[in-house]
Design a protein around this motif. Structure first.
Motif, PDB file in Angstrom:
ATOM      1  N   ALA A  50       0.760  -1.228  -0.018  1.00  0.00           N
ATOM      2  CA  ALA A  50       0.062  -0.034  -0.145  1.00  0.00           C
ATOM      3  C   ALA A  50       0.951   1.193   0.193  1.00  0.00           C
ATOM      4  O   ALA A  50       0.495   2.319  -0.791  1.00  0.00           O
ATOM      5  N   LEU A  51       2.124   1.209   0.761  1.00  0.00           N
ATOM      6  CA  LEU A  51       3.015   2.473   0.881  1.00  0.00           C
ATOM      7  C   LEU A  51       3.355   2.809  -0.626  1.00  0.00           C
ATOM      8  O   LEU A  51       3.379   4.009  -0.941  1.00  0.00           O
ATOM      9  N   ALA A  52       3.865   1.714  -1.295  1.00  0.00           N
ATOM     10  CA  ALA A  52       4.342   1.940  -2.606  1.00  0.00           C
ATOM     11  C   ALA A  52       3.281   2.614  -3.367  1.00  0.00           C
ATOM     12  O   ALA A  52       3.554   3.489  -4.340  1.00  0.00           O
ATOM     13  N   ARG A  53       1.938   2.186  -3.401  1.00  0.00           N
ATOM     14  CA  ARG A  53       0.670   2.805  -4.182  1.00  0.00           C
ATOM     15  C   ARG A  53       0.534   4.170  -3.772  1.00  0.00           C
ATOM     16  O   ARG A  53       0.305   5.120  -4.658  1.00  0.00           O
ATOM     17  N   LEU A  54       0.642   4.371  -2.638  1.00  0.00           N
ATOM     18  CA  LEU A  54       0.682   5.771  -2.237  1.00  0.00           C
ATOM     19  C   LEU A  54       1.590   6.925  -2.582  1.00  0.00           C
ATOM     20  O   LEU A  54       1.415   7.884  -3.043  1.00  0.00           O
ATOM     21  N   GLN A  55       2.675   6.214  -2.352  1.00  0.00           N
ATOM     22  CA  GLN A  55       3.854   6.968  -3.019  1.00  0.00           C
ATOM     23  C   GLN A  55       3.656   7.407  -4.625  1.00  0.00           C
ATOM     24  O   GLN A  55       3.897   8.498  -4.948  1.00  0.00           O
ATOM     25  N   GLY A  56       3.503   6.482  -5.191  1.00  0.00           N
ATOM     26  CA  GLY A  56       2.788   6.673  -6.722  1.00  0.00           C
ATOM     27  C   GLY A  56       1.758   7.674  -6.842  1.00  0.00           C
ATOM     28  O   GLY A  56       2.227   8.681  -7.725  1.00  0.00           O
ATOM     29  N   ALA A  57       0.965   7.532  -6.089  1.00  0.00           N
ATOM     30  CA  ALA A  57      -0.192   8.635  -6.026  1.00  0.00           C
ATOM     31  C   ALA A  57       0.021  10.117  -5.893  1.00  0.00           C
ATOM     32  O   ALA A  57      -0.331  11.002  -6.566  1.00  0.00           O
ATOM     33  N   VAL A  58       0.854  10.124  -4.611  1.00  0.00           N
ATOM     34  CA  VAL A  58       1.528  11.496  -4.239  1.00  0.00           C
ATOM     35  C   VAL A  58       2.178  12.015  -5.601  1.00  0.00           C
ATOM     36  O   VAL A  58       2.271  13.114  -5.742  1.00  0.00           O
ATOM     37  N   ARG A  59       3.297  10.984  -5.895  1.00  0.00           N
ATOM     38  CA  ARG A  59       4.009  11.889  -7.087  1.00  0.00           C
ATOM     39  C   ARG A  59       3.195  12.025  -8.345  1.00  0.00           C
ATOM     40  O   ARG A  59       3.550  13.058  -8.915  1.00  0.00           O
ATOM     41  N   LEU A  60       2.324  11.319  -8.609  1.00  0.00           N
ATOM     42  CA  LEU A  60       1.704  11.935  -9.867  1.00  0.00           C
ATOM     43  C   LEU A  60       0.701  12.961  -9.650  1.00  0.00           C
ATOM     44  O   LEU A  60       0.286  13.865 -10.600  1.00  0.00           O
ATOM     45  N   ALA A  61       0.444  13.083  -8.386  1.00  0.00           N
ATOM     46  CA  ALA A  61      -0.267  14.638  -8.209  1.00  0.00           C
ATOM     47  C   ALA A  61       0.447  15.670  -8.171  1.00  0.00           C
ATOM     48  O   ALA A  61      -0.027  16.703  -8.865  1.00  0.00           O
TER      49      ALA A  61
END
Length: 226
Positions: A50-61
């Motif tokens: 989940a942390l990896a998916r969160l990091q990906g979402a934050v970066r794409l934001a």
């Protein structure tokens, strides 16, 4: 429509991660030492952690484009509620970027007018943005919201149409249709659009309850016509 005039700067998304308890989760050295590239961020969205998916979402934001917002839409159905919340915030952030610095500055000025309840002035600025860059879906969406706030429901509907032509995943506009049709007492259409909004983003508090109430109202309408 709905909450779409709220801005979601990346710092807010990052603070959301802290509020959601991610501060206690381990962060790898590679992710802490440097920012993810777009390709890495996209790849992270599909990682099992989940942390990896969160990091990906934050970066794409921070760096994502409209095509990335479409990728984030899948994460609105993630099995981790933190990922779902941050993915929605990231989508709003991406939608609020036109790709043109001058247009973006004008957009932020219109947002401030909107927040100050200077509705006519905000409509004028968003209309100018639409004239300059009609492909910018979020300008149409904001103007739809303003028209709704002014009670100009038919104009709001027309702008919602323009939003969906450019952004089929815009759950805010779909919810906006629902709100407008509620005011028009067209409960059948309201239900249809709110169901579509939930299909895209099932994490909208109160929408399912609203649909249930509207179904009761629709049944009442039908009984009165018999």
């Amino acid at each position: 429509m709905m909450r779409q005039w709220i801005r979601w700067p990346v710092v807010v998304v990052l603070l959301a991660l802290v509020a959601l308890g991610l501060a206690s989760m381990p962060i790898t050295a590679s992710s802490a030492d440097r920012a993810l590239s777009r390709a890495e961020a996209v790849k992270s969205l599909a990682q099992p952690a989940a942390l990896a998916r969160l990091q990906g979402a934050v970066r794409l934001a921070e760096i994502g484009s409209m095509r990335d917002a479409d990728l984030l839409a899948a994460r609105l159905h993630d099995d981790d509620d933190r990922v779902r919340e941050v993915a929605a915030a990231a989508m709003w952030q991406i939608w609020s970027r036109s790709g043109d610095k001058a247009i973006d500055a004008q957009y932020q000025r219109a947002i401030k007018l909107m927040e100050s309840r200077k509705l006519d002035d905000a409509v004028a600025v968003f209309s100018d943005i639409i004239k300059k860059q009609p492909a910018f879906a979020e300008a149409w969406n904001k103007r739809a919201t303003l028209y709704y706030m002014q009670g100009q429901f038919d104009l709001s509907l027309k702008d919602c149409d323009e939003v969906l032509k450019r952004n089929q995943n815009h759950f805010g506009a779909l919810s906006g249709y629902g709100q407008i049709y509620i005011h028009k007492r067209d409960y059948r259409r309201a239900i249809q659009y709110l169901q579509r909004a939930l299909k895209v983003n099932p994490n909208q508090p109160g929408t399912a309850d609203t649909i249930e109430l509207l179904e009761e109202k629709l049944q009442e309408q039908q009984r009165k016509t018999i």
